[in-house]
Design an enzyme around this catalytic site. Structure first.
Site, PDB file in Angstrom:
ATOM      1  N   LYS A  33     -23.251  12.760 -14.264  1.00 40.25           N
ATOM      2  CA  LYS A  33     -22.594  11.608 -14.110  1.00 40.25           C
ATOM      3  C   LYS A  33     -22.270  10.675 -15.442  1.00 40.25           C
ATOM      4  O   LYS A  33     -22.843  11.305 -16.450  1.00 40.25           O
ATOM      5  CB  LYS A  33     -23.469  10.638 -13.575  1.00 40.25           C
ATOM      6  CG  LYS A  33     -25.034  10.665 -13.961  1.00 40.25           C
ATOM      7  CD  LYS A  33     -26.102  10.117 -13.000  1.00 40.25           C
ATOM      8  CE  LYS A  33     -27.382   9.840 -13.815  1.00 40.25           C
ATOM      9  NZ  LYS A  33     -28.429   9.531 -12.908  1.00 40.25           N
ATOM     10  N   ARG A 116     -36.181   1.404  -5.239  1.00 43.89           N
ATOM     11  CA  ARG A 116     -34.774   1.127  -6.068  1.00 43.89           C
ATOM     12  C   ARG A 116     -33.683   1.045  -4.759  1.00 43.89           C
ATOM     13  O   ARG A 116     -32.950   0.191  -4.687  1.00 43.89           O
ATOM     14  CB  ARG A 116     -34.425   1.784  -7.081  1.00 43.89           C
ATOM     15  CG  ARG A 116     -33.462   1.401  -8.251  1.00 43.89           C
ATOM     16  CD  ARG A 116     -33.345   2.147  -9.319  1.00 43.89           C
ATOM     17  NE  ARG A 116     -32.909   3.792  -9.006  1.00 43.89           N
ATOM     18  CZ  ARG A 116     -32.655   4.644 -10.012  1.00 43.89           C
ATOM     19  NH1 ARG A 116     -32.619   4.259 -11.267  1.00 43.89           N
ATOM     20  NH2 ARG A 116     -32.433   5.701  -9.626  1.00 43.89           N
ATOM     21  N   TYR A 233     -19.372  -7.359 -43.726  1.00 40.47           N
ATOM     22  CA  TYR A 233     -19.647  -8.541 -43.452  1.00 40.47           C
ATOM     23  C   TYR A 233     -20.836  -9.227 -43.831  1.00 40.47           C
ATOM     24  O   TYR A 233     -21.938  -8.676 -43.936  1.00 40.47           O
ATOM     25  CB  TYR A 233     -19.671  -8.370 -41.808  1.00 40.47           C
ATOM     26  CG  TYR A 233     -18.246  -8.283 -41.308  1.00 40.47           C
ATOM     27  CD1 TYR A 233     -17.177  -9.233 -41.508  1.00 40.47           C
ATOM     28  CD2 TYR A 233     -18.251  -7.116 -40.557  1.00 40.47           C
ATOM     29  CE1 TYR A 233     -15.760  -8.999 -41.087  1.00 40.47           C
ATOM     30  CE2 TYR A 233     -16.813  -6.911 -39.966  1.00 40.47           C
ATOM     31  CZ  TYR A 233     -15.670  -7.883 -40.206  1.00 40.47           C
ATOM     32  OH  TYR A 233     -14.413  -7.696 -39.594  1.00 40.47           O
ATOM     33  N   MET A 278     -17.226  -3.171 -36.229  1.00 37.60           N
ATOM     34  CA  MET A 278     -16.543  -2.687 -35.034  1.00 37.60           C
ATOM     35  C   MET A 278     -16.192  -1.156 -35.029  1.00 37.60           C
ATOM     36  O   MET A 278     -16.313  -0.246 -34.390  1.00 37.60           O
ATOM     37  CB  MET A 278     -15.576  -3.475 -34.513  1.00 37.60           C
ATOM     38  CG  MET A 278     -15.087  -3.275 -32.812  1.00 37.60           C
ATOM     39  SD  MET A 278     -13.669  -4.221 -32.428  1.00 37.60           S
ATOM     40  CE  MET A 278     -14.473  -5.996 -32.468  1.00 37.60           C
TER      41      MET A 278
END
Ligand SMILES: *Cc1c(COP(=O)(O)O)cnc(C)c1O
Length: 323
Positions: A33, A116, A233, A278
């Site tokens: 998955k 759950r 930054y 980023m």
């Protein structure tokens, strides 16, 4: 461009280790998955198939379709009942879902204490249903407590209810397999272990698993800077000496973490300078490539999370190379 290296020998080593613990390869179902925990769904499915694994577990029908030719049985954990193939089997989490079923192969998932999802553990009328499996999931398999023992008792009671049915029983994840002396069900659903990790307490002992993935960033540029120069930054990363600083092509946009640069951060024994942006990250030195993830557990500790989280976040678009 940054890329992911998949170490085939380490992957096969982990499959060997887990199938030996289980007693045979046939008892090992691979959990693929979430893009195979960031390792690449198709790639890991292909390697698993070549190794001789017959059963895979995914989350959705879309994932199952991508690997439909590679396994005899593909179990879909969270089906939306949109499409069905003969080698698919669907996990049923509620009575409402059970009503949507006609003759598809299903696994009844029971709630033995995790609360759950899953059905209330009791006998269900299965006439007219094609039930191939009865399963549960443990909430504390990687915790150092007696909870796992307690939940396994609930599971044993449930198996007793279904003992005369012709179904496959499966309950364990990687941690359950690692901590069991004997794993008694028909197969186990192993995710994190096949990728080389576990998140169990040290007192469970050492397990000989090997990380499969490394994330390699490539240098974009280097510059020679002076003591006191500030990088990135906010100018947070200040140099304490004249240094060469290089910038590499991975950032939080690629599924890596952001870091504000205010505390020292070491990644794979290299010091990060300034903020993680980023699309880039800066380090001292001028290596052409840097491996950001060698050990996902170490990275996880730096960001107060677990190895699963580090791996699964990696963007599926990062190219993969098998070595
Ligand atoms: C994800 C998942 C697993 C795999 O767990 P690991 O801890 O990664 O081995 C097993 N079973 C179910 C139901 C899952 O959702």
């Amino acid at each position: 461009m940054s890329y992911i290296k998949i170490n085939r020998a380490n992957f096969y080593h982990n499959l060997d280790f887990l199938s030996k613990k289980l007693g045979s390869k046939d008892k090992l179902a691979v959990v693929l998955k979430d893009n195979a925990y960031g390792h690449g769904l198709k790639l890991i499915a292909q390697l698993s198939c070549e190794y001789g694994i017959k059963r895979a577990i995914v989350k959705t029908e879309d994932e199952a379709l991508e690997i439909e030719d590679l396994f005899e049985d593909i179990i879909i954990l969270n089906p939306d009942f949109s499409i069905y193939k003969d080698n698919f089997s669907l996990v049923i989490n509620s009575l409402t879902q059970l009503k949507k079923i006609t003759n598809q192969k299903i696994h009844l998932k029971f709630d033995t204490g995790m609360h759950r999802n899953g059905l209330v553990p009791k006998k269900i009328d299965t006439t007219n249903l094609n039930v191939v499996g009865v399963m549960t999931h443990f909430r504390s398999a990687d915790e150092l407590s007696c909870e796992q023992f307690w939940q396994q008792q609930q599971w044993k009671k449930l198996k007793d209810i279904y003992k005369d049915s012709d179904v496959l029983f499966h309950s364990g994840n990687s941690a359950t397999v690692l901590r069991s002396k004997i794993y008694e069900d028909d197969f186990a659903r192993c995710g994190i272990g096949i990728y080389g990790y576990h998140e169990m307490h040290d007192s469970f002992g050492e397990f000989n698993l090997k990380p499969v993935l490394s994330l390699i960033a490539k240098k974009i540029s280097s510059r020679d800077l002076k003591k006191g120069d500030r990088i990135g930054y906010g100018g947070i990363g200040t140099l304490s000496h004249d240094s060469t600083v290089s910038t590499y092509d991975i950032g939080y946009g690629d599924g890596f973490f952001r870091h504000d640069g205010k505390s020292e951060l070491m990644l794979n024994e290299k010091k990060v300078i300034g903020r993680i942006s980023m699309d880039s990250i800066s380090f001292l030195g001028d290596d052409e490539e840097i491996s950001l993830i060698g050990d996902a557990k170490k990275i996880a500790r730096e960001f107060n999370t677990i190895s699963y989280d580090v791996l699964v976040k990696l963007n599926s678009s990062i190219p993969k190379e098998v070595v």
